[in-house]
Write a protein that holds these residues in place. Structure first.
Motif, mmCIF file in Angstrom:
data_model
loop_
_atom_site.group_PDB
_atom_site.id
_atom_site.type_symbol
_atom_site.label_atom_id
_atom_site.label_comp_id
_atom_site.label_asym_id
_atom_site.label_seq_id
_atom_site.Cartn_x
_atom_site.Cartn_y
_atom_site.Cartn_z
ATOM 1 N N SER A 14 0.838 -1.195 0.000
ATOM 2 C CA SER A 14 0.000 0.000 0.000
ATOM 3 C C SER A 14 0.874 1.247 0.000
ATOM 4 O O SER A 14 2.010 1.233 0.474
ATOM 5 C CB SER A 14 -0.927 0.001 1.223
ATOM 6 N N GLN A 15 0.322 2.305 -0.562
ATOM 7 C CA GLN A 15 0.990 3.598 -0.602
ATOM 8 C C GLN A 15 0.004 4.663 -0.157
ATOM 9 O O GLN A 15 -1.121 4.707 -0.634
ATOM 10 C CB GLN A 15 1.434 3.958 -2.018
ATOM 11 N N GLY A 16 0.432 5.505 0.758
ATOM 12 C CA GLY A 16 -0.353 6.666 1.139
ATOM 13 C C GLY A 16 -0.078 7.812 0.180
ATOM 14 O O GLY A 16 0.607 7.661 -0.838
ATOM 15 N N PHE A 17 -0.595 8.972 0.524
ATOM 16 C CA PHE A 17 -0.415 10.152 -0.324
ATOM 17 C C PHE A 17 1.067 10.463 -0.534
ATOM 18 O O PHE A 17 1.530 10.631 -1.657
ATOM 19 C CB PHE A 17 -1.129 11.361 0.279
ATOM 20 N N PHE A 18 1.824 10.552 0.579
ATOM 21 C CA PHE A 18 3.251 10.868 0.468
ATOM 22 C C PHE A 18 4.008 9.754 -0.235
ATOM 23 O O PHE A 18 4.962 10.010 -0.970
ATOM 24 C CB PHE A 18 3.856 11.145 1.844
ATOM 25 N N GLY A 19 3.611 8.510 -0.004
ATOM 26 C CA GLY A 19 4.257 7.384 -0.667
ATOM 27 C C GLY A 19 4.125 7.453 -2.173
ATOM 28 O O GLY A 19 5.065 7.153 -2.907
ATOM 29 N N GLN A 20 2.957 7.848 -2.634
ATOM 30 C CA GLN A 20 2.759 7.988 -4.080
ATOM 31 C C GLN A 20 3.578 9.145 -4.634
ATOM 32 O O GLN A 20 4.105 9.072 -5.737
ATOM 33 C CB GLN A 20 1.283 8.200 -4.396
ATOM 34 N N GLN A 21 3.701 10.207 -3.871
ATOM 35 C CA GLN A 21 4.440 11.369 -4.340
ATOM 36 C C GLN A 21 5.951 11.132 -4.353
ATOM 37 O O GLN A 21 6.654 11.633 -5.217
ATOM 38 C CB GLN A 21 4.134 12.591 -3.458
ATOM 39 N N PHE A 22 6.444 10.351 -3.367
ATOM 40 C CA PHE A 22 7.889 10.197 -3.205
ATOM 41 C C PHE A 22 8.398 8.790 -3.504
ATOM 42 O O PHE A 22 9.573 8.495 -3.314
ATOM 43 C CB PHE A 22 8.305 10.614 -1.789
ATOM 44 N N GLY A 23 7.537 7.890 -3.936
ATOM 45 C CA GLY A 23 7.978 6.583 -4.406
ATOM 46 C C GLY A 23 8.300 5.552 -3.345
ATOM 47 O O GLY A 23 9.274 4.822 -3.466
ATOM 48 N N TYR A 24 7.507 5.484 -2.275
ATOM 49 C CA TYR A 24 7.703 4.433 -1.286
ATOM 50 C C TYR A 24 6.336 3.930 -0.820
ATOM 51 O O TYR A 24 5.317 4.551 -1.071
ATOM 52 C CB TYR A 24 8.548 4.907 -0.094
ATOM 53 N N GLY A 25 6.341 2.793 -0.155
ATOM 54 C CA GLY A 25 5.091 2.207 0.314
ATOM 55 C C GLY A 25 5.353 1.227 1.435
ATOM 56 O O GLY A 25 6.468 1.090 1.934
ATOM 57 N N THR A 26 4.311 0.519 1.820
ATOM 58 C CA THR A 26 4.382 -0.453 2.900
ATOM 59 C C THR A 26 4.062 -1.836 2.349
ATOM 60 O O THR A 26 3.053 -2.018 1.669
ATOM 61 C CB THR A 26 3.377 -0.106 4.009
ATOM 62 N N VAL A 27 4.922 -2.800 2.635
ATOM 63 C CA VAL A 27 4.697 -4.184 2.252
ATOM 64 C C VAL A 27 4.385 -4.959 3.521
ATOM 65 O O VAL A 27 5.136 -4.887 4.501
ATOM 66 C CB VAL A 27 5.939 -4.792 1.556
ATOM 67 N N GLU A 28 3.259 -5.671 3.532
ATOM 68 C CA GLU A 28 2.888 -6.500 4.671
ATOM 69 C C GLU A 28 2.897 -7.961 4.232
ATOM 70 O O GLU A 28 2.390 -8.296 3.169
ATOM 71 C CB GLU A 28 1.523 -6.118 5.200
ATOM 72 N N VAL A 29 3.488 -8.806 5.060
ATOM 73 C CA VAL A 29 3.586 -10.222 4.783
ATOM 74 C C VAL A 29 2.834 -10.965 5.870
ATOM 75 O O VAL A 29 3.159 -10.817 7.057
ATOM 76 C CB VAL A 29 5.061 -10.683 4.731
ATOM 77 N N SER A 30 1.825 -11.768 5.509
ATOM 78 C CA SER A 30 1.064 -12.575 6.472
ATOM 79 C C SER A 30 1.589 -13.993 6.425
ATOM 80 O O SER A 30 1.830 -14.539 5.343
ATOM 81 C CB SER A 30 -0.420 -12.560 6.123
ATOM 82 N N THR A 31 1.744 -14.581 7.603
ATOM 83 C CA THR A 31 2.289 -15.935 7.676
ATOM 84 C C THR A 31 1.331 -16.886 8.384
ATOM 85 O O THR A 31 0.426 -16.455 9.085
ATOM 86 C CB THR A 31 3.623 -15.943 8.452
ATOM 87 N N ALA A 32 1.567 -18.151 8.198
ATOM 88 C CA ALA A 32 0.819 -19.187 8.904
ATOM 89 C C ALA A 32 1.471 -19.392 10.265
ATOM 90 O O ALA A 32 2.682 -19.444 10.383
ATOM 91 C CB ALA A 32 0.856 -20.495 8.120
ATOM 92 N N GLY A 33 0.654 -19.507 11.289
ATOM 93 C CA GLY A 33 1.182 -19.771 12.638
ATOM 94 C C GLY A 33 1.739 -18.560 13.201
ATOM 95 O O GLY A 33 2.365 -18.254 14.036
#
Length: 94
Positions: free
Chosen positions: A75-94
């Motif tokens: 996902s990217q917020g407003f600033f992330g879209q403007q400056f080229g960064y975002g958040t990566v979330e990884v879901s795991t089992a257990g």
């Protein structure tokens, strides 16, 4: 296979919040804390696992085996879209 750290632009939200408060000395710890957190966080991807190494005084290493990954999101917020960064979330089992 790959190693890196958070993007420099990820400091933008801390600067937006911290700079107005610099005059009352509250903004300085906000900016310094965000900078130290960024500088002391590293991500490593190998052919077997994903690692997140973090810590300013002590070291914390989190490992996720690819066999346990169930879902990933980006996902990217407003600033992330403007400056080229975002958040990566990884879901795991257990």
């Amino acid at each position: 296979m790959w190693a890196g750290m958070p993007h420099k632009s990820s400091l933008v939200p801390a600067l937006v919040v911290g700079i107005p408060f610099v005059f009352v000395l509250v903004g300085i710890p906000i900016i310094i804390g965000a900078y130290l957190t960024r500088e002391n966080t590293e991500y490593v991807v190998t052919n077997q696992a994903l690692y997140r190494k973090s810590g300013i005084i002590s070291r914390n290493v989190q490992r996720i085996d690819f066999t346990k990954v169930q879902n990933t999101t980006y996902s990217q917020g407003f600033f992330g879209q403007q400056f080229g960064y975002g958040t990566v979330e990884v879901s795991t089992a257990g």
